[in-house]
Design an enzyme around this catalytic site. Structure first.
Site, short mmCIF file in Angstrom:
data_model
loop_
_atom_site.label_atom_id
_atom_site.label_comp_id
_atom_site.label_asym_id
_atom_site.label_seq_id
_atom_site.Cartn_x
_atom_site.Cartn_y
_atom_site.Cartn_z
N ASN A 68 7.64 -6.74 -14.03
CA ASN A 68 7.54 -7.47 -13.25
C ASN A 68 7.93 -8.77 -12.97
OD1 ASN A 68 7.33 -7.90 -9.98
ND2 ASN A 68 6.30 -5.82 -9.76
N HIS A 94 12.90 5.13 -33.42
CA HIS A 94 12.69 6.05 -33.52
C HIS A 94 12.64 7.02 -34.44
CE1 HIS A 94 16.54 7.02 -32.76
NE2 HIS A 94 16.43 8.56 -33.21
N HIS A 155 11.13 2.00 -16.49
CA HIS A 155 11.42 1.86 -14.67
C HIS A 155 12.30 2.79 -13.85
CE1 HIS A 155 13.00 -0.99 -11.73
NE2 HIS A 155 12.46 -1.86 -12.39
N TYR A 157 13.68 5.68 -12.28
CA TYR A 157 13.89 5.59 -10.58
C TYR A 157 13.86 7.14 -10.00
CZ TYR A 157 15.66 0.78 -9.76
OH TYR A 157 15.77 -0.04 -9.46
N ASP A 221 8.68 -3.16 -2.29
CA ASP A 221 8.33 -3.61 -3.37
C ASP A 221 6.92 -4.43 -4.50
OD1 ASP A 221 9.38 -4.06 -5.95
OD2 ASP A 221 11.05 -6.05 -4.68
N GLN A 260 3.32 -0.88 -8.88
CA GLN A 260 4.82 -1.33 -8.21
C GLN A 260 5.27 0.05 -7.43
OE1 GLN A 260 5.65 -4.62 -7.89
NE2 GLN A 260 6.64 -5.09 -6.48
N GLU A 287 5.64 2.04 -11.03
CA GLU A 287 5.49 1.27 -12.08
C GLU A 287 4.44 1.23 -11.70
OE1 GLU A 287 8.69 -1.37 -12.66
OE2 GLU A 287 9.38 -0.03 -9.76
#
Length: 321
Positions: A68, A94, A155, A157, A221, A260, A287
């Site tokens: 952010n 990883h 983040h 969507y 937002d 968020q 988020e």
């Protein structure tokens, strides 16, 4: 040396997650509906190339050191002023873990001065599938030698009807927060903690996302103060997202103080998986995070982590239909 970026598969037979070692990014997540039909519920790309070239508006990745906004990209810490550029896309090492359920851990070594931040920091992110239709993310970061702000965020969507199904304005959501941190014209928090009651930000009871979005300039937002959810295994209930067409539901739990809520207001004609074109409001981001600009707002919960101390942040994504 970091390995070449690759996509790793995490599956338990009910849900399947594709996670890239580039930014520990969720590139695909297959989730069943009530009939057992699978849909990929995250926006993204078919290959790694668009992610590597910066074509994604942070689709699916973990953002840090501080997710952010930080006002003017500057902060003071221990008498030193730090100036930050804007973006990054770290490679990750990883490892796969053999345990009672599938999991994979990504690790990143952030060096002193990277993006302007102080101190060396080791960052780890572990994705796991602890239940049939549950994805868990555990993030941790340990500064080695200097105090530094840390606030990581995931983040992704989300579109529970399927990544290629258009707008999420018909999705409904409940957010367990009685307050938001309002922002100025540059979308920087003013420092105020504002009650959501009698405003278009009130999702303390379930509402369609599109019902009042036109009353919010630019769309949602905003950072919600997670202050009223039930607890389970040390995590607070943050949000419940529902898609009416498929009946898929996502319950999000976390130990972060804020979340968020972002309705993809700036997504505009991005060609994604299978040729799907993602437009405005094609997904919704949830988020969980420290409050934006907390490093410059002494009344916000601190995001500063001391050397040798451990930043921890967990998210639990429970799917049902």
């Amino acid at each position: 040396m970091a390995a070449e970026p690759e996509i790793c598969v995490l599956s338990n037979g009910r849900i399947t997650a594709n996670i890239a070692s580039w930014g520990a990014t969720i590139t695909s997540l297959l989730v069943p509906d009530a009939q057992g039909d699978l849909a990929d519920v995250v926006l993204g790309f078919d290959t790694l190339e668009p992610y590597l070239k910066g074509m994604a508006p942070y689709f699916g990745c973990i953002v840090g050191r501080v997710a952010n906004r930080i006002k003017n990209g500057k902060f003071d810490l221990n008498g030193v002023e730090y100036s930050l550029p804007i973006n990054n896309g770290p490679n990750s090492l990883h490892e796969r873990k053999d345990g009672e359920y599938p999991s994979i851990t990504f690790q990143y070594e952030s060096k002193d001065g990277e993006e302007g931040y102080p101190g060396d920091v080791t960052v780890r992110a572990t994705y796991s599938l602890p239940e049939a239709t549950t994805l868990r993310l555990d993030m941790e970061a340990i500064p080695a030698n200097k105090a530094t702000p840390i606030s990581l965020a995931q983040h992704t969507y989300w579109n529970l009807a399927g990544h290629n199904s258009g707008s999420i304005l018909d999705h409904s959501i409940q957010i367990w927060a009685k307050h938001v941190t309002p922002v100025n014209e540059n979308t920087i928090p003013t420092g105020e903690i504002m009650p959501v009651q009698d405003t278009p930000f009130d999702f303390t009871t379930e509402h369609k996302i599109g019902d009042r979005i036109s009353d919010v300039p630019g769309g949602y937002d905003h950072n919600y103060v997670l202050d009223s959810g039930d607890e389970k295994n040390g995590l607070k209930h943050a949000a419940k997202l529902k898609d009416p067409s498929s009946s898929r539901t996502l319950d999000l739990w976390t130990d972060a103080p804020g979340m968020q809520f972002y309705t993809a207001n700036y997504v505009n004609g991005i060609t994604g998986k299978g040729g799907a074109v993602y437009g405005k409001h094609a997904g919704v981001c949830l988020e969980t995070q420290g409050f934006p600009n907390a490093i410059n707002q002494p009344n916000f919960p601190s995001v500063v982590v001391q050397p040798g101390a451990k930043y921890k942040h967990a998210m639990l994504f429970e799917f049902s239909a």
